[in-house]
Design a protein around this motif. Structure first.
Motif, mmCIF file in Angstrom:
data_model
loop_
_atom_site.group_PDB
_atom_site.id
_atom_site.type_symbol
_atom_site.label_atom_id
_atom_site.label_comp_id
_atom_site.label_asym_id
_atom_site.label_seq_id
_atom_site.Cartn_x
_atom_site.Cartn_y
_atom_site.Cartn_z
ATOM 1 N N LYS A 8 40.754 41.500 38.699
ATOM 2 C CA LYS A 8 39.634 42.376 38.461
ATOM 3 C C LYS A 8 38.268 41.859 38.538
ATOM 4 C CE LYS A 8 38.410 45.846 34.924
ATOM 5 N NZ LYS A 8 38.551 46.540 33.702
ATOM 6 N N ILE A 9 37.463 42.739 39.029
ATOM 7 C CA ILE A 9 35.785 42.527 39.281
ATOM 8 C C ILE A 9 35.264 43.428 38.542
ATOM 9 C CG2 ILE A 9 34.108 42.370 40.925
ATOM 10 C CD1 ILE A 9 36.259 41.179 42.911
ATOM 11 N N LYS A 11 31.252 44.218 38.478
ATOM 12 C CA LYS A 11 30.060 43.979 38.938
ATOM 13 C C LYS A 11 29.018 44.427 37.791
ATOM 14 C CE LYS A 11 30.906 43.522 43.818
ATOM 15 N NZ LYS A 11 30.713 43.860 45.005
ATOM 16 N N ILE A 16 34.447 38.725 35.909
ATOM 17 C CA ILE A 16 35.549 38.668 36.665
ATOM 18 C C ILE A 16 36.960 38.129 35.659
ATOM 19 C CG2 ILE A 16 35.097 36.167 37.390
ATOM 20 C CD1 ILE A 16 36.141 37.095 40.083
ATOM 21 N N LEU A 43 30.270 37.403 42.711
ATOM 22 C CA LEU A 43 31.186 38.731 42.816
ATOM 23 C C LEU A 43 31.590 39.412 44.113
ATOM 24 C CD1 LEU A 43 30.707 40.186 39.341
ATOM 25 C CD2 LEU A 43 32.538 38.420 39.905
ATOM 26 N N ASP A 44 30.119 39.423 44.805
ATOM 27 C CA ASP A 44 30.153 39.807 46.273
ATOM 28 C C ASP A 44 31.188 39.162 47.211
ATOM 29 O OD1 ASP A 44 28.575 41.631 45.364
ATOM 30 O OD2 ASP A 44 26.738 40.522 45.663
ATOM 31 N N LYS A 45 31.458 37.923 47.052
ATOM 32 C CA LYS A 45 32.476 36.928 47.971
ATOM 33 C C LYS A 45 33.778 37.032 47.646
ATOM 34 C CE LYS A 45 28.193 34.167 47.785
ATOM 35 N NZ LYS A 45 27.790 32.752 47.485
ATOM 36 N N VAL A 46 34.225 37.866 46.759
ATOM 37 C CA VAL A 46 35.737 37.832 46.431
ATOM 38 C C VAL A 46 36.241 39.219 46.368
ATOM 39 C CG1 VAL A 46 35.745 35.432 45.407
ATOM 40 C CG2 VAL A 46 35.393 37.512 43.928
ATOM 41 N N LYS A 47 37.517 39.462 46.452
ATOM 42 C CA LYS A 47 38.165 40.655 46.147
ATOM 43 C C LYS A 47 39.448 40.395 45.400
ATOM 44 C CE LYS A 47 40.460 40.938 50.545
ATOM 45 N NZ LYS A 47 40.409 39.691 50.916
ATOM 46 N N VAL A 48 39.752 41.553 44.572
ATOM 47 C CA VAL A 48 40.935 41.458 43.953
ATOM 48 C C VAL A 48 42.014 40.859 44.745
ATOM 49 C CG1 VAL A 48 42.938 42.912 42.764
ATOM 50 C CG2 VAL A 48 40.462 43.385 42.073
ATOM 51 N N ASP A 50 42.396 37.723 45.843
ATOM 52 C CA ASP A 50 41.944 36.415 46.485
ATOM 53 C C ASP A 50 42.220 35.248 45.594
ATOM 54 O OD1 ASP A 50 40.821 37.650 48.614
ATOM 55 O OD2 ASP A 50 38.593 37.382 47.877
ATOM 56 N N THR A 70 36.668 31.042 48.133
ATOM 57 C CA THR A 70 37.886 31.574 48.149
ATOM 58 C C THR A 70 38.867 30.331 48.885
ATOM 59 O OG1 THR A 70 37.254 32.285 50.090
ATOM 60 C CG2 THR A 70 37.475 33.724 48.267
#
Length: 72
Positions: A8-9, A11, A16, A43-48, A50, A70
């Motif tokens: 989960k993220i 922002k 995180i 947080l802008d460099k990853v997604k759920v 990853d 990542t």
């Protein structure tokens, strides 16, 4: 660095949720938990979903991710 998976993220609160393996520098076994991030741009460099390598430490009583990247 420790291994983990982004669950989960948030922002807005700069947090995180990571499902992680052992964090040796903090003597912590693997689990899923919420961390604050030192730099909100992480947080802008990853997604759920990853897979990531990250560094975490205790600062002012909070667990903080200080670096994250990542993994392919």
């Amino acid at each position: 660095m420790s291994s983990g998976e982004v669950k989960k993220i948030d922002k807005e609160t700069q947090k995180i949720t990571l499902k992680h393996g052992e964090i040796k520098n903090m003597d912590m076994p693997g689990m899923t938990m919420v961390f604050k991030v030192l730099d909100p741009s992480l947080l802008d460099k990853v997604k759920v979903g990853d897979k990531v390598k990250f560094k975490a430490e205790k600062r002012n009583g909070a667990l903080v991710v200080t670096a994250m990247e990542t993994v392919q």
